[in-house]
Design an enzyme around this catalytic site. Structure first.
Site: not given
Ligand code: BGC
Length: 760
Positions: A241
């Site tokens: 993530d």
């Molecule tokens: C979120 C993810 C997301 C990623 C990219 C993170 O903060 O938890 O779900 O895909 O950011 O934007």
């Protein structure tokens, strides 16, 4: 059947071999380069080897392609209903079609991987991001995710199944450790991931921010290697993530392939140094690169140029998807659909009718191609049949005033029917923080209470991403849960209110009567950086069942404008070997006046479990469309896993022989049909015996029972009828190694070891 591994796509096999060949030509520097992103949304390209960069973008319920970092505005894309809504359709074919449409938009915008779907469990209805997740039930969530992934990947666009794993609260999500036991992890928090991986092979899995039992998800080799790859056979790559990597070298050692967003030279230099100093072996480095490279090569081959999508068609699909996701939870005396032969004046109250909230905030926020409001769509559908008058009722932040209430009440009193739109404003639920209460804004509740005193024909339309309380539920005639229905949600609401669409959604999460009735209460969100999952496997309906709590509206519940009758439950055989599938058939009849769809739900209950088990668990479901008066037989196939629980001695799924009930019906609290089957377990599923096994474990074990009398005697245990109960219980519960001490050395260690050898 909770697991159908026959559907898993095996197409990456070729790409894995291609990746292995290409790997041989790569330098250490090039390998290290590939392991972190090029900025926020791309992988690195290596021109010398014709390895292209691939582009990833957020989803899950629409494409959020941004050019820079962070959360600026993205390209226009269809905003479908969010996952908490879609799951209420219980329609895997519909979700597959949404996946196909999402992939077309990705192809049109040169995006190779959409970052979704999210299958985290709704441990508490307070989690701020529940709108992005499907359900509190791992089977429903897993099946929805598998359908979504299959739909997208059939069009050559990858997915990223997230957030792996046990990412269930937003408060301090980067550091709060989800502390849970092995059985809870597998049965509750991993199962949806397992189903989606085995049935649909997502191109990637996203490792969550949080630690699990104090080990960060992105650095957790138990999760990334042992479970995901070895046990489940995952062929794609693991991406972190955004910002979830703490020690990139530990991550790569554990099975992480891509750190996101990119960190410039930071990780690259560390990887090079780690290989040079021996902290990272070349084999582990290659193990991380191969699946990533395989997906890059696959994405390159599947990229289509010149794709354009039909925004109108996709908007139509979004409206259909929202229509199937709406859940009618109350409809006393058939107030809905509005009958324009009788109703000529309608008061439409609530800012949400004109300024809808249709998705949640954060990384999933899509820039819609268009937006329909319930007000406009109702005006169109109602036309000259009735007069609709509108008042706001409350402000955009959910507060109300005497003036706003009085203005609404004037219209409500004068109309034959009043429809009020209430729900959660954007500031109440979002990625990044959790809700502090299950309640609607006070102004919304006040408005409904006031309206209910002057208008008996009151229908409430709810706009929210997760369960809420409804203190006024008894005072209104109809309640329609419309969720965050996406850009066409307003149209879908109008469709259902006017009867153009017969509602067929069923709740994918329990609506508790009060916060105190939820499994993680009172410690949610945990504020100590330690989230202790004390409720174990008992979340959602499993919790209300175990505690005998009557929910406001139960899991699986939803009304229709028609009625259905269940009959003729038949199981293939009443006594079955565990290795044989169990076939189940049931008849469902549309007994009402109009065509409709019913979600047939099948739950399994073990009658006398040896370990604590939920009262019942969802194992299969199907949605069936029936004309008025039509009857159909639907069938299910259950297999071993549908009866098994996760055993922490064997670290595996186990069935105990005995009786199981198959329960079928229309919701978790309405299961009129029941059949009992006996499962014969051919391979006796008994925990292996060791010196720490209890004396009584020997009595029950197929090989151990031959030695029980000898051991019992050596312990000084007389014949059963001579023994007093307490004394017998005392000795039966002794770890068997104590036999040496209890026999004062007459039973030797050597004799014990000999027995232990023979019982293996
Ligand atoms: C979120 C993810 C997301 C990623 C990219 C993170 O903060 O938890 O779900 O895909 O950011 O934007």
């Amino acid at each position: 059947m909770i697991l159908d591994e026959s559907t898993s796509a095996q197409s990456s096999v070729d790409y894995l071999s291609k990746a292995r060949s290409l790997l041989a030509a790569m330098t250490l520097e090039e390998k290290a380069l590939l392991l972190s992103g090029d900025g926020w949304w791309h992988t690195h390209s290596i021109d010398r080897l014709q390895i292209p960069a691939i582009s990833v973008s957020d989803g899950p319920h629409g494409l959020r392609k941004v050019e820079g970092g962070g959360l600026p505005i993205s390209v226009p894309a269809t905003c479908f209903p969010t996952a908490s809504a879609l799951a209420c359709s219980w329609n895997t074919e519909l979700i597959r079609q949404v996946g196909v449409a999402l992939a077309e938009e990705c192809q049109a915008h040169n995006v190779q991987i959409l970052l979704g779907p999210g299958v985290n469990m709704k441990r508490s209805p307070l989690c701020g991001r529940n709108f992005e997740y499907f359900s509190e039930d791992p089977v429903l969530a897993g099946k929805m995710a598998a359908a979504y992934i299959q739909g997208m990947q059939s069009q050559g666009v990858g997915t990223s199944l997230k957030h792996y794993a046990a990412n269930n609260q937003e408060f301090e999500r980067m550091v709060t450790s989800s502390n849970l036991d092995e059985r809870t992890l597998h049965e509750t928090y991993l199962l949806a991931f397992e189903i989606a991986v085995k049935e649909a092979q997502p191109w990637s899995v996203m490792a969550a921010y949080n630690p699990i039992n104090h080990l960060y998800a992105a650095e957790n080799s138990l999760l990334l290697r042992d479970i995901l790859r070895t046990q489940w056979g995952f062929e794609g790559f693991v991406v972190s993530d955004w910002g979830a990597v703490h020690d990139g070298v530990t991550g790569v050692n554990a099975g992480l392939s891509l750190e996101m967003p990119g960190s410039g030279d930071y990780l690259r230099n560390k990887i090079i140094e780690a290989v040079r100093t021996g902290r990272l072996s070349p084999a582990k480095l290659d193990e991380a690169i191969v699946p990533l490279l395989a997906v890059i090569l696959k994405a390159k081959d599947h990229k289509r140029s010149g794709v354009a999508f039909d925004a109108g068609n996709h908007d139509g699909l979004a409206r259909r998807a929202a229509g199937e996701s709406l859940v009618l939870v109350k409809n006393t005396d058939g107030l809905l659909p509005l009958d324009f032969r009788r109703i000529k004046t309608i008061a439409l109250i609530g800012t949400f009718a004109k300024t809808p909230r249709y998705q949640g905030a954060g990384s999933s926020q899509v820039n819609p191609t268009r937006i329909s409001t319930a007000y406009d769509e109702l005006m169109k559908l109602v036309g000259k049949d009735a007069v609709i008058q509108y008042a706001a009722g409350y402000t955009e932040d959910g507060a109300t005033t005497n003036e706003l209430i009085n203005e609404a009440l004037q219209l409500v009193k004068a109309a034959e029917v009043a429809i009020v739109f209430v729900g959660l404003p954007g500031s109440y639920e979002s990625e990044g923080f959790d809700r502090s209460s299950l309640d609607l804004p006070a102004g919304h509740n006040q408005l409904i209470e006031a309206m209910s005193t002057v208008q008996p024909n009151l229908a409430v339309v709810l706009i929210n991403g997760s369960a809420i309380t409804m203190p006024w539920a008894e005072k209104v005639r109809a309640i329609l849960e419309a969720w965050l229905g996406g850009q066409a949600g307003g149209g879908a609401i109008a469709d259902v209110l006017t009867g153009r669409v017969n509602p067929s959604g069923k709740l994918a999460e329990t609506f508790p009567a009060r916060l105190e009735d939820t499994p993680a209460y009172p410690d949610f969100p945990s504020r100590s950086k330690e989230a202790n999952y004390g409720e174990g496997i008992f979340i959602g309906y499993r919790y209300s069942d175990a505690r005998k709590i009557a929910p406001l509206f139960p899991f699986g519940f939803g009304l229709s404008y028609t009625t259905f009758a269940y009959s003729g439950l038949r199981v293939g055989a009443t006594s079955v070997k565990e290795t044989e599938p169990v076939t189940v058939e049931v008849k469902v009849k549309n007994t009402g006046p109009v065509a409709g769809q019913e979600v047939v739900q099948l739950y399994v209950r073990e009658q006398h479990p040896k370990v604590v088990r939920p009262e019942k668990e969802l194992k299969a479901f199907t949605k069936v469309a029936l004309q008025a008066g039509e009857e159909r037989t639907v069938s299910f196939r259950l297999t071993r896993r549908d009866f098994a629980y996760y055993d922490t001695f064997r670290h595996d799924w186990v069935i105990n022989p005995g009786k199981f009930e198959i329960l079928v019906g229309s919701s978790s609290r309405d299961l009129p049909l029941r059949e009992t089957i006996t499962l014969e377990v051919t391979q006796q599923d008994c925990a292996p015996l060791s010196r720490y096994s209890l004396l009584k474990d020997f009595e029950k074990h197929p090989k151990g029972k031959a030695f029980y009398p000898q051991l019992a005697e050596a312990f000084g245990l007389g014949k059963p009828d001579e023994a007093d109960m307490a004394g017998r219980a005392f000795l039966d519960d002794m770890p068997v190694y104590k036999v040496c001490a209890f026999s004062e050395g007459k039973f030797t260690e050597q004799m014990l070891n000999e027995i232990l050898k023979q019982v293996q």
